[in-house]
Design a protein around this motif. Sequence first.
Motif, mmCIF file in Angstrom:
data_model
loop_
_atom_site.group_PDB
_atom_site.id
_atom_site.type_symbol
_atom_site.label_atom_id
_atom_site.label_comp_id
_atom_site.label_asym_id
_atom_site.label_seq_id
_atom_site.Cartn_x
_atom_site.Cartn_y
_atom_site.Cartn_z
ATOM 1 N N PHE A 45 -5.665 -2.336 -12.179
ATOM 2 C CA PHE A 45 -4.465 -1.874 -11.480
ATOM 3 C C PHE A 45 -4.141 -2.862 -10.364
ATOM 4 N N PRO A 46 -2.913 -3.410 -10.355
ATOM 5 C CA PRO A 46 -2.582 -4.449 -9.372
ATOM 6 C C PRO A 46 -2.335 -3.921 -7.961
ATOM 7 N N VAL A 47 -2.792 -4.701 -6.982
ATOM 8 C CA VAL A 47 -2.438 -4.473 -5.585
ATOM 9 C C VAL A 47 -2.037 -5.824 -5.003
ATOM 10 N N PRO A 48 -1.117 -5.839 -4.061
ATOM 11 C CA PRO A 48 -0.719 -7.110 -3.457
ATOM 12 C C PRO A 48 -1.921 -7.813 -2.820
ATOM 13 N N LYS A 49 -2.023 -9.094 -3.065
ATOM 14 C CA LYS A 49 -3.151 -9.875 -2.549
ATOM 15 C C LYS A 49 -3.198 -9.842 -1.026
ATOM 16 N N GLU A 50 -2.050 -9.716 -0.392
ATOM 17 C CA GLU A 50 -2.002 -9.726 1.072
ATOM 18 C C GLU A 50 -2.359 -8.379 1.702
ATOM 19 N N ALA A 51 -2.569 -7.342 0.881
ATOM 20 C CA ALA A 51 -2.969 -6.028 1.405
ATOM 21 C C ALA A 51 -4.425 -6.084 1.859
ATOM 22 N N ASN A 52 -4.714 -5.443 2.972
ATOM 23 C CA ASN A 52 -6.070 -5.424 3.524
ATOM 24 C C ASN A 52 -6.729 -4.078 3.281
ATOM 25 N N GLN A 53 -7.869 -4.105 2.623
ATOM 26 C CA GLN A 53 -8.623 -2.890 2.335
ATOM 27 C C GLN A 53 -9.181 -2.337 3.644
ATOM 28 N N THR A 54 -8.905 -1.039 3.923
ATOM 29 C CA THR A 54 -9.366 -0.455 5.186
ATOM 30 C C THR A 54 -10.397 0.641 4.996
ATOM 31 N N GLU A 55 -10.337 1.354 3.865
ATOM 32 C CA GLU A 55 -11.258 2.468 3.649
ATOM 33 C C GLU A 55 -11.489 2.612 2.149
ATOM 34 N N THR A 56 -12.719 2.904 1.785
ATOM 35 C CA THR A 56 -13.059 3.073 0.375
ATOM 36 C C THR A 56 -14.000 4.252 0.213
ATOM 37 N N ALA A 57 -13.782 5.016 -0.842
ATOM 38 C CA ALA A 57 -14.704 6.091 -1.201
ATOM 39 C C ALA A 57 -15.026 5.928 -2.678
ATOM 40 N N LEU A 58 -16.195 5.435 -2.952
ATOM 41 C CA LEU A 58 -16.633 5.239 -4.329
ATOM 42 C C LEU A 58 -17.747 6.216 -4.640
ATOM 43 N N ASN A 59 -17.902 6.505 -5.889
ATOM 44 C CA ASN A 59 -18.961 7.391 -6.370
ATOM 45 C C ASN A 59 -18.838 8.815 -5.844
ATOM 46 N N SER A 61 -17.774 12.640 -6.391
ATOM 47 C CA SER A 61 -17.870 13.426 -7.620
ATOM 48 C C SER A 61 -16.512 13.753 -8.243
ATOM 49 N N LYS A 62 -15.440 13.763 -7.445
ATOM 50 C CA LYS A 62 -14.131 14.129 -7.978
ATOM 51 C C LYS A 62 -13.154 12.968 -8.072
ATOM 52 N N MET A 63 -13.371 11.914 -7.280
ATOM 53 C CA MET A 63 -12.424 10.798 -7.281
ATOM 54 C C MET A 63 -13.018 9.571 -6.608
ATOM 55 N N ASP A 64 -12.432 8.434 -6.908
ATOM 56 C CA ASP A 64 -12.686 7.193 -6.185
ATOM 57 C C ASP A 64 -11.344 6.764 -5.605
ATOM 58 N N TYR A 65 -11.345 6.269 -4.373
ATOM 59 C CA TYR A 65 -10.083 5.782 -3.827
ATOM 60 C C TYR A 65 -10.317 4.622 -2.879
ATOM 61 N N VAL A 66 -9.258 3.865 -2.669
ATOM 62 C CA VAL A 66 -9.284 2.795 -1.684
ATOM 63 C C VAL A 66 -7.948 2.828 -0.944
ATOM 64 N N HIS A 67 -8.029 2.650 0.360
ATOM 65 C CA HIS A 67 -6.847 2.659 1.223
ATOM 66 C C HIS A 67 -6.593 1.220 1.668
ATOM 67 N N TYR A 68 -5.345 0.769 1.545
ATOM 68 C CA TYR A 68 -4.968 -0.588 1.920
ATOM 69 C C TYR A 68 -3.913 -0.561 3.010
ATOM 70 N N LYS A 69 -4.012 -1.500 3.936
ATOM 71 C CA LYS A 69 -2.983 -1.675 4.965
ATOM 72 C C LYS A 69 -2.039 -2.766 4.470
ATOM 73 N N LEU A 70 -0.736 -2.489 4.550
ATOM 74 C CA LEU A 70 0.267 -3.469 4.145
ATOM 75 C C LEU A 70 1.522 -3.240 4.978
ATOM 76 N N THR A 71 1.681 -4.046 5.989
ATOM 77 C CA THR A 71 2.803 -3.917 6.908
ATOM 78 C C THR A 71 4.122 -4.053 6.156
ATOM 79 N N GLY A 72 5.055 -3.178 6.478
ATOM 80 C CA GLY A 72 6.380 -3.246 5.877
ATOM 81 C C GLY A 72 6.659 -2.112 4.898
#
Length: 142
Positions: A45-59, A61-72
């Motif tokens: 799944f694509p994300v803009p290369k300039e986005a900065n990963q700020t928070e991740t929850a892996l493993n 039991s119900k979901m995995d997610y990653v939060h990215y900061k992207l001004t604009g």
Amino acid sequence: MRRRGLRISLCFMWGVLMMMVVIAGCASSEPSWTDFVGSAVEKNFPVPKEANQTETALNNSKMDYVHYKLTGLQESNEIPEAYEKVIAEWGWKEKTEESTGTTRVYEKGKQIVQLTLHDNSFTVLVPKKEEKMVIQGLESSP
């Protein structure tokens, strides 16, 4: 002598003004939407290369997610057309019947990804599939 001091002051002010113009030009608040990489939770799944990963929850039991900061980005706006195009080019199709508000649901094969916009950030969430176990019971025979 006084003229020389005035020239130096004007040159200094001109230099400061030029530096401010250069800094303002370099600090663009709009993403370019040209370079993409795979998400930390779903490499396909694509994300803009300039986005900065700020928070991740892996493993989880119900979901995995990653939060990215992207001004604009703005929560009140739609997903930018250039980003939607790249998502489709990577093989993802939106499930419009499941998309609501600022959250878009995409499917590729059996994989599901939820993309949610926030002000100046976004979240990529991959829900875990519920694994249903088939339990066979004993049948009584007459």
